[in-house]
Design a protein around this motif. Sequence first.
Motif, mmCIF file in Angstrom:
data_model
loop_
_atom_site.group_PDB
_atom_site.id
_atom_site.type_symbol
_atom_site.label_atom_id
_atom_site.label_comp_id
_atom_site.label_asym_id
_atom_site.label_seq_id
_atom_site.Cartn_x
_atom_site.Cartn_y
_atom_site.Cartn_z
ATOM 1 N N MET A 167 65.020 37.375 32.059
ATOM 2 C CA MET A 167 63.936 36.886 31.216
ATOM 3 C C MET A 167 63.989 35.369 31.046
ATOM 4 O O MET A 167 62.990 34.749 30.737
ATOM 5 C CB MET A 167 63.980 37.565 29.840
ATOM 6 N N SER A 168 65.202 34.790 31.254
ATOM 7 C CA SER A 168 65.362 33.343 31.135
ATOM 8 C C SER A 168 66.544 32.913 31.993
ATOM 9 O O SER A 168 67.378 33.739 32.351
ATOM 10 C CB SER A 168 65.587 32.951 29.669
ATOM 11 N N PRO A 169 66.640 31.617 32.311
ATOM 12 C CA PRO A 169 67.805 31.159 33.084
ATOM 13 C C PRO A 169 69.057 31.165 32.203
ATOM 14 O O PRO A 169 68.978 31.110 30.976
ATOM 15 C CB PRO A 169 67.427 29.734 33.493
ATOM 16 N N CYS A 170 70.188 31.233 32.820
ATOM 17 C CA CYS A 170 71.500 31.166 32.158
ATOM 18 C C CYS A 170 71.721 32.282 31.141
ATOM 19 O O CYS A 170 72.082 32.041 29.986
ATOM 20 C CB CYS A 170 71.711 29.794 31.519
ATOM 21 N N VAL A 171 71.545 33.508 31.558
ATOM 22 C CA VAL A 171 71.792 34.674 30.708
ATOM 23 C C VAL A 171 73.301 34.898 30.598
ATOM 24 O O VAL A 171 74.028 34.815 31.585
ATOM 25 C CB VAL A 171 71.079 35.919 31.296
ATOM 26 N N THR A 172 73.781 35.219 29.393
ATOM 27 C CA THR A 172 75.207 35.438 29.139
ATOM 28 C C THR A 172 75.663 36.771 29.723
ATOM 29 O O THR A 172 74.991 37.787 29.576
ATOM 30 C CB THR A 172 75.481 35.415 27.616
ATOM 31 N N ILE A 173 76.845 36.740 30.381
ATOM 32 C CA ILE A 173 77.467 37.947 30.938
ATOM 33 C C ILE A 173 78.680 38.286 30.080
ATOM 34 O O ILE A 173 79.534 37.428 29.832
ATOM 35 C CB ILE A 173 77.968 37.721 32.384
ATOM 36 N N TYR A 174 78.766 39.556 29.660
ATOM 37 C CA TYR A 174 79.871 40.014 28.828
ATOM 38 C C TYR A 174 80.786 40.948 29.628
ATOM 39 O O TYR A 174 80.353 41.618 30.546
ATOM 40 C CB TYR A 174 79.338 40.774 27.609
#
Length: 189
Positions: free
Chosen positions: A124-131
């Motif tokens: 949905m947006s750039p730089c999505v957080t990965i957990y």
Amino acid sequence: MIAIFASWLAADYACSREFIANHVETPFDFVHLDHSRLESELMKDGIDPEVYWNISRLTPALYRSGKEGADWLVKHEPQKLAAEGIEDRASYVLDNTIDIALRLSARKKVLRRPTSSTFPLKLMSPCVTIYRKADALSEVLGTVPGGVDVYGLYGTPSFDRTGYFWRILFEMDGRWTEGFVSGLDVSRQ
């Protein structure tokens, strides 16, 4: 023949740095199989473990590192190529290797699974957080850079059931990364 199984049936102890430092003297010393697991897998596939071990004893050892484009190495074992009885040994190995290949092929045909294990996901947006886990409070592994293709493996509720996460996979600079992203950050394509 060991090469067919070696990558996923390595004995756990053989992967430690200490074991490698103390026991690996040639590339072929990297191959240490978990015999119990190997024999269990062979029997599950309808392969007589003794036939497998006979083939292993009658053929030179092989090794190939996991590096892309790596060559196969063949251990020079002259006694395995001795002229006396070579035709009988070669015939045994060839016949039984073909039989094993056919059994593995037949087993593979019986297995049923989806045609693909991944599906495309759109960020949905750039730089999505990965957990690391399906939880926004878990360790952050990094971010998915914009412009890369992201593939979903599956979706799951979070541990506290207040959110939804997707297990994702993407490749960047020849390296695959896997982790969880919030369901709010992706949409199915």
